[in-house]
Scaffold this active site. Structure first.
Site, PDB file in Angstrom:
ATOM      1  N   LYS A 231       0.846  -1.204   0.000  1.00  0.00           N
ATOM      2  CA  LYS A 231       0.000   0.000   0.000  1.00  0.00           C
ATOM      3  C   LYS A 231       0.880   1.253   0.000  1.00  0.00           C
ATOM      4  O   LYS A 231       1.919   1.273   0.675  1.00  0.00           O
ATOM      5  CB  LYS A 231      -0.886  -0.053   1.246  1.00  0.00           C
TER       6      LYS A 231
ATOM      7  N   SER B 227      -9.698   0.824   2.969  1.00  0.00           N
ATOM      8  CA  SER B 227      -8.914   1.690   2.114  1.00  0.00           C
ATOM      9  C   SER B 227      -7.807   0.948   1.362  1.00  0.00           C
ATOM     10  O   SER B 227      -7.250   1.485   0.415  1.00  0.00           O
ATOM     11  CB  SER B 227      -8.291   2.826   2.940  1.00  0.00           C
TER      12      SER B 227
ATOM     13  N   SER C 240     -10.005  -1.481   7.050  1.00  0.00           N
ATOM     14  CA  SER C 240      -9.333  -1.249   5.772  1.00  0.00           C
ATOM     15  C   SER C 240      -8.593  -2.452   5.175  1.00  0.00           C
ATOM     16  O   SER C 240      -8.182  -2.403   4.014  1.00  0.00           O
ATOM     17  CB  SER C 240      -8.363  -0.076   5.886  1.00  0.00           C
TER      18      SER C 240
END
Ligand SMILES: *[C@@H]1O[C@H](CO)[C@@H](O)[C@H](O)[C@H]1NC(C)=O
Ligand SMILES: *[C@@H]1O[C@H](CO)[C@@H](O)[C@H](O)[C@H]1NC(C)=O
Ligand SMILES: *[C@@H]1O[C@H](CO)[C@@H](O)[C@H](O)[C@H]1NC(C)=O
Ligand SMILES: *[C@@H]1O[C@H](CO)[C@@H](O)[C@H](O)[C@H]1NC(C)=O
Ligand SMILES: *[C@@H]1O[C@H](CO)[C@@H](O)[C@H](O)[C@H]1NC(C)=O
Ligand SMILES: *[C@@H]1O[C@H](CO)[C@@H](O)[C@H](O)[C@H]1NC(C)=O
Ligand SMILES: CC(=O)N[C@H]1CO[C@H](CO)[C@@H](O)[C@@H]1O
Ligand SMILES: CC(=O)N[C@H]1CO[C@H](CO)[C@@H](O)[C@@H]1O
Length: 571
Positions: free
Chosen positions: A127, A209, A233
């Site tokens: 990420k 996310s 997330s």
């Protein structure tokens, strides 16, 4: 000598016959080799990268069937097919320009000395909040142009561990900008990466996310990926993309060098196609880090989580169902498809030898339902302090953004890139900027959050009924992750089911919101602090019995076609 003389005696006819035999032999040999080599690959000797496990890849690497250089090239080609072209999933932000040379060095090292770990030479996507040293060539931006070109001096703590284990950081994944702490925006959208969408239905809401990591893992754009969770997330995108996700206990994995939301809730964990892969990754990224002192709360020895992968792990276990947390007002947790798949899962868990205690509610369930403003307060206060410290730690930032206030100003000053139509909100940044540090209210609220998450929440539910774990659907956008988020406790998510092909679309448009036809949803096992070993065992028993992931694939255009056979031996 004598023979050469003799050879002159051959007739012209014999000569022709001899040449024909040689030609025929060459032809037959050539055809035979062709057939052999063709069948070698067509028999599927190369693992299919859509599903390939870390162990399968290690086998091929150890046997010299393919190299890490081949793997990097193949994953690059697969990303090229679907990221901006074709279905334009926008899952990947940047590729690592150093990954091919790193792969070559790791291939050489494997030949000379063998592998360092099960992740030696294995491509990993991370990420875009997880820092990688700038000299390697990648940015770390949380999806924001405000951080483009900013230079960090060090790798994040988890990246140091990955590299030490010989893993290759293949690139950075798209995300909800600032891990969904910017404003009221759709999941998986960042200014730099655009709208990431899921691979199970065109324009599907990927959940966030850690959207890009999940979408990338779901169709094999890397062997494994890392995401982060503050509240939901990892769990939500893992569930909605037919994957395994582990949100570890706060303090099991280091957050040093990670663009933060809140040190009281942020965790880094794997998003993978199987529990086996997740256990391998978690074993490597867990451990103490002087740069994140929360990690000193963990037990002195990190277990090898792969030892938890036993199919009989549910036998004799006591599993509770916290009905009131998941039967909340969100659409998906009351959805008949989710509920009926969940009831079937409970029957499977019983058949695997566990006692199911149902209901096993959290005494704090009513307070959890109202916890959002208090959770937001803690995160808003922490974010301002921590993001300012992050900006301060940068060697340089060519955009000039060195504080949260600067970031808000930057977004307003560059609306064409940071505030395009439908993506203008930065309300959360603005709320955070109005806070003034960790005051008495903050500490009272933080203690209250821990109490309703842990003491009167998960621990009370487990202790009162002597349970090993809780189970509930990992349905998107629900309260199902909040108790663990507030407590800092682990969640292990596995595939549970899929919406049927006849599922009506709730909202079409640039993003087709969940649910939609064929969209996956997950099952979460939740436990107390540092119970990852037990949770992985429990989830593995369920995964191996059901193998739900394998029952449905992404839509055709979202499945990359390039495989190792297209790359190995071709230059
Ligand atoms: C960051 O992104 C910019 C623009 O895309 C690129 O030129 C640069 O090489 C990247 N890497 C670093 C370390 O800045
Ligand atoms: C968030 O945005 C959506 C779509 O623009 C809107 O319907 C919703 O009311 C907004 N929510 C909040 C809390 O502002
Ligand atoms: C980490 O260090 C800070 C200050 O250096 C201290 O206030 C805090 O209590 C420490 N936390 C833990 C979990 O040790
Ligand atoms: C903005 O959202 C509206 C409503 O969903 C949609 O009709 C429109 O196409 C969107 N515009 C852009 C630029 O995405
Ligand atoms: C502490 O800060 C919060 C957030 O800014 C604020 O809402 C609250 O009123 C403050 N409390 C005290 C006691 O100042
Ligand atoms: C929020 O936290 C405070 C402690 O600061 C607590 O008294 C209050 O009940 C909490 N609010 C809700 C809605 O749970
Ligand atoms: C030698 C051999 O097994 N050849 C086979 C290779 O595969 C092709 C196509 O699948 C067959 O037609 C050959 O007979
Ligand atoms: C690796 C890659 O494809 N990166 C792209 C991510 O998305 C942005 C916005 O569309 C592109 O500019 C990048 O090239």
């Amino acid at each position: 000598m004598a023979d050469s003389k003799h050879s002159h005696l051959h007739s012209e006819a014999e000569k022709v016959w001899c040449i024909s035999i040689i030609a025929l032999t060459v032809l037959v040999c050539w055809r035979f080799t062709q057939a052999l080599s063709f069948n070698f690959t067509s028999r599927g000797a190369f693992p299919d990268l859509y599903e390939a496990s870390v162990l399968e890849l290690q086998k091929g690497l150890d046997e010299g069937q393919f190299s890490s250089v081949d793997l990097v090239k193949t994953y690059f080609a697969r990303i090229e097919e679907v990221n901006l072209q074709g279905p334009a999933l926008c899952a990947i932000l940047e590729l690592n320009p150093s990954s091919l040379s790193q792969a070559a060095a790791l291939d050489k090292e494997r030949k000379l000395k063998g592998k360092r770990s099960l992740l030696h030479g294995i491509p990993v996507l991370i990420k875009d909040i997880i820092a990688t040293v700038s000299s390697e060539g990648m940015n770390t931006t949380a999806g924001s142009f405000g951080l483009l070109g900013s230079a960090v001096s060090k790798d994040a703590g988890v990246v140091k561990r990955l590299r030490k284990a010989g893993a290759i950081i293949l690139g950075k994944t798209n995300l909800s900008e600032f891990s969904d702490f910017r404003g009221n925006l759709t999941s998986g959208w960042s200014a730099r990466g655009g709208q990431c969408t899921g691979a199970y239905f065109p324009h599907a809401d990927p959940c966030g996310s850690s959207a890009g990591s999940a979408v990338a893992a779901s169709i094999g754009l890397a062997a494994v990926t890392l995401g982060s969770e503050t509240d939901g997330s990892i769990t939500c995108p893992a569930g909605n993309n037919n994957l395994v996700g582990i949100e570890p206990t706060l303090g099991l994995t280091s957050r040093a060098g990670v663009i933060p939301i809140s040190e009281h809730q942020d965790t880094i964990g794997p998003i993978t196609r199987s529990l086996a892969d997740a256990a391998i990754v978690l074993s490597i990224i867990s451990g103490r880090d002087p740069a994140d002192n929360y990690t000193f709360a963990q037990p002195p020895v990190v277990p090898d989580y792969t030892n938890a992968l036993r199919k009989n792990s549910l036998k004799g276990k006591r599993i509770g169902v916290p009905r009131r947390v998941f039967m909340d007002n969100s659409i998906d947790t009351r959805d008949p498809y989710v509920v009926s798949a969940f009831e079937r899962a409970i029957e499977t868990i019983k058949r695997l030898g566990a006692t199911v205690v149902d209901p096993a509610d959290l005494p704090s369930a009513d307070e959890i339902a109202l916890a959002f403003p208090n959770e937001t307060l803690v995160c808003a206060v922490d974010f301002k302090i921590q993001i300012n410290a992050y900006f301060n730690s940068l060697l340089t930032n060519p955009t000039g953004v060195r504080s949260l206030a600067d970031l808000i100003t930057f977004n307003d000053a560059h609306p064409h890139i940071e505030k395009p139509d439908n993506f203008t909100s930065q309300s959360t940044l603005i709320i955070s900027e109005t806070t003034n540090g960790r005051n008495a209210t903050f500490f009272k609220t933080l203690a209250y959050n821990k109490e309703i998450g842990a003491t009167r929440g998960i621990d009370a539910a487990l202790d009162e009924r002597m349970l090993d774990a809780l189970v509930l659907p990992a349905a998107g956008y629900s309260l199902a992750t909040t108790p663990a988020a507030l407590a800092g406790y682990p969640i292990v998510t596995v595939p549970l089911g899929f919406y049927p092909s006849t599922q009506p679309i709730r909202q079409a448009g640039p993003l087709t919101f969940y649910p939609a036809p064929g969209i996956p949803f997950g099952l979460s096992f939740i436990g107390t602090a540092f119970s990852e070993f037990e949770l992985i065992g429990i989830a593995y028993a369920y995964e191996q019995r059901t193998k739900t992931r394998l029952t449905r694939r992404a839509f055709e255009a979202a499945i990359p076609k390039t495989q190792l056979k297209d790359v190995v031996g071709k230059h």
